[in-house]
Design an enzyme around this catalytic site. Sequence first.
Site, PDB file in Angstrom:
ATOM      1  N   ASP A  73       0.814  -1.209   0.000  1.00  0.00           N
ATOM      2  CA  ASP A  73       0.000   0.000   0.000  1.00  0.00           C
ATOM      3  C   ASP A  73       0.854   1.267   0.000  1.00  0.00           C
ATOM      4  O   ASP A  73       0.502   2.260  -0.636  1.00  0.00           O
ATOM      5  CB  ASP A  73      -0.943  -0.001   1.199  1.00  0.00           C
ATOM      6  CG  ASP A  73      -2.047  -1.041   1.062  1.00  0.00           C
ATOM      7  OD1 ASP A  73      -2.356  -1.424  -0.081  1.00  0.00           O
ATOM      8  OD2 ASP A  73      -2.584  -1.473   2.097  1.00  0.00           O
ATOM      9  N   GLY A  74       1.986   1.233   0.719  1.00  0.00           N
ATOM     10  CA  GLY A  74       2.871   2.394   0.714  1.00  0.00           C
ATOM     11  C   GLY A  74       3.398   2.686  -0.676  1.00  0.00           C
ATOM     12  O   GLY A  74       3.492   3.851  -1.090  1.00  0.00           O
ATOM     13  N   GLU A 147      -4.312  10.240   4.031  1.00  0.00           N
ATOM     14  CA  GLU A 147      -4.632  11.174   5.103  1.00  0.00           C
ATOM     15  C   GLU A 147      -3.582  12.254   5.268  1.00  0.00           C
ATOM     16  O   GLU A 147      -2.419  12.095   4.879  1.00  0.00           O
ATOM     17  CB  GLU A 147      -4.800  10.449   6.440  1.00  0.00           C
ATOM     18  CG  GLU A 147      -3.523  10.026   7.123  1.00  0.00           C
ATOM     19  CD  GLU A 147      -2.954   8.706   6.658  1.00  0.00           C
ATOM     20  OE1 GLU A 147      -1.720   8.644   6.455  1.00  0.00           O
ATOM     21  OE2 GLU A 147      -3.724   7.745   6.499  1.00  0.00           O
ATOM     22  N   ASP A 176      -3.537  13.971  21.157  1.00  0.00           N
ATOM     23  CA  ASP A 176      -2.141  13.789  20.763  1.00  0.00           C
ATOM     24  C   ASP A 176      -1.947  14.106  19.287  1.00  0.00           C
ATOM     25  O   ASP A 176      -0.810  14.238  18.815  1.00  0.00           O
ATOM     26  CB  ASP A 176      -1.693  12.346  21.034  1.00  0.00           C
ATOM     27  CG  ASP A 176      -1.504  12.067  22.514  1.00  0.00           C
ATOM     28  OD1 ASP A 176      -1.574  13.025  23.322  1.00  0.00           O
ATOM     29  OD2 ASP A 176      -1.287  10.893  22.875  1.00  0.00           O
ATOM     30  N   THR A 187      -9.427   3.172   5.961  1.00  0.00           N
ATOM     31  CA  THR A 187      -8.977   1.865   6.463  1.00  0.00           C
ATOM     32  C   THR A 187      -7.502   1.879   6.852  1.00  0.00           C
ATOM     33  O   THR A 187      -6.933   0.817   7.129  1.00  0.00           O
ATOM     34  CB  THR A 187      -9.207   0.786   5.396  1.00  0.00           C
ATOM     35  OG1 THR A 187      -8.630   1.205   4.164  1.00  0.00           O
ATOM     36  CG2 THR A 187     -10.691   0.521   5.198  1.00  0.00           C
ATOM     37  N   ALA A 188      -6.876   3.050   6.892  1.00  0.00           N
ATOM     38  CA  ALA A 188      -5.464   3.145   7.240  1.00  0.00           C
ATOM     39  C   ALA A 188      -5.315   3.688   8.663  1.00  0.00           C
ATOM     40  O   ALA A 188      -5.874   3.131   9.607  1.00  0.00           O
ATOM     41  CB  ALA A 188      -4.742   4.011   6.196  1.00  0.00           C
ATOM     42  N   LEU A 191      -8.454   4.091  10.832  1.00  0.00           N
ATOM     43  CA  LEU A 191      -9.044   2.884  11.423  1.00  0.00           C
ATOM     44  C   LEU A 191      -8.343   2.511  12.717  1.00  0.00           C
ATOM     45  O   LEU A 191      -8.976   2.052  13.672  1.00  0.00           O
ATOM     46  CB  LEU A 191      -8.975   1.739  10.418  1.00  0.00           C
ATOM     47  CG  LEU A 191      -9.637   0.415  10.828  1.00  0.00           C
ATOM     48  CD1 LEU A 191     -11.128   0.609  11.091  1.00  0.00           C
ATOM     49  CD2 LEU A 191      -9.425  -0.639   9.745  1.00  0.00           C
ATOM     50  N   ALA A 211      -5.992   9.781  20.335  1.00  0.00           N
ATOM     51  CA  ALA A 211      -5.963   9.820  21.806  1.00  0.00           C
ATOM     52  C   ALA A 211      -6.564  11.117  22.322  1.00  0.00           C
ATOM     53  O   ALA A 211      -5.913  11.922  22.998  1.00  0.00           O
ATOM     54  CB  ALA A 211      -4.526   9.642  22.320  1.00  0.00           C
TER      55      ALA A 211
END
Length: 288
Positions: A73-74, A147, A176, A187-188, A191, A211
């Site tokens: 994926d990367g 993202e 954070d 989904t990355a 998720l 967080a």
Amino acid sequence: MKIAIYGSKRQQPVMAQLKDFLALLAERGDTVVMHGKLYRHLCEYIPEALGVVSEVVEGPDFTADMAVSLGGDGTFLRTAMWVGDKELPIVGVNTGHLGYLAALSIDQLCSLPQLIADDCLRIESRSLIEVVEPELPESTGHFALNEVAIIKEESASMIQAEVSLGDNRLADYRADGLIICTSTGSTAYNLSVGGPIVAPTLDVNVISPVAAHSLSMRPLVVGADRTITIVPSGRARHVRLSLDGRSTLIDTGTSIMLRQARHKVLVLQLRDQTFADVLRDKLHWGDM
């Protein structure tokens, strides 16, 4: 047909399949434009198969009919940035682990020309996020398929982020970090922090705190056409701004403006494979 090929430098286990694929393209009379990093890597292992390569390039100055991404994926995310705003259909060929964005396994690579001829592939149009402000280094770029994340430095305390949608103030997030993801990127990283899974062709973004320091701060789905402005603050002098893992430090208090990019990423998928199939097969959705 002219095919652009991008890949990671971890292809040793699949050299036989790559050699067969390049030989097939040469036999068909196709030509290949290949990213220099991959070309130099393959020169060490299968130099005899590289006669089909007509161009070796590093940047986005090339033309092609489609692109092939060899890796995980990367690698697919880097391929999308390499292709840029050309809107070439990209097919992911998984030689990595999860391969969520990939349509084919490496063992299916040589079947790609026939799949195209038989109209077995469909194109999905995926939105990107563009960072309009601030100006960023060339290595970071301004576009993200998965993202954009604003994260505190490792040893710093939490950050506060004032977030607005268009001209309307949304909220002050204390966390954070903060993730703004596309439907593709749901989904990355999103998720992993408890954000929702979104069908990848929907034109939405998700704002998810990392967080969160308040129980009332939950992931929020907004229209991708809404401009999102984030102004981080806190005790630290800097925060880390990351676009699909490519990151840079920016000063606290800097206004970060995000919008939907004007171009799309065209992802090739098998025509008979649905979003539900991908969830079950790759994320083991619903396994007991």
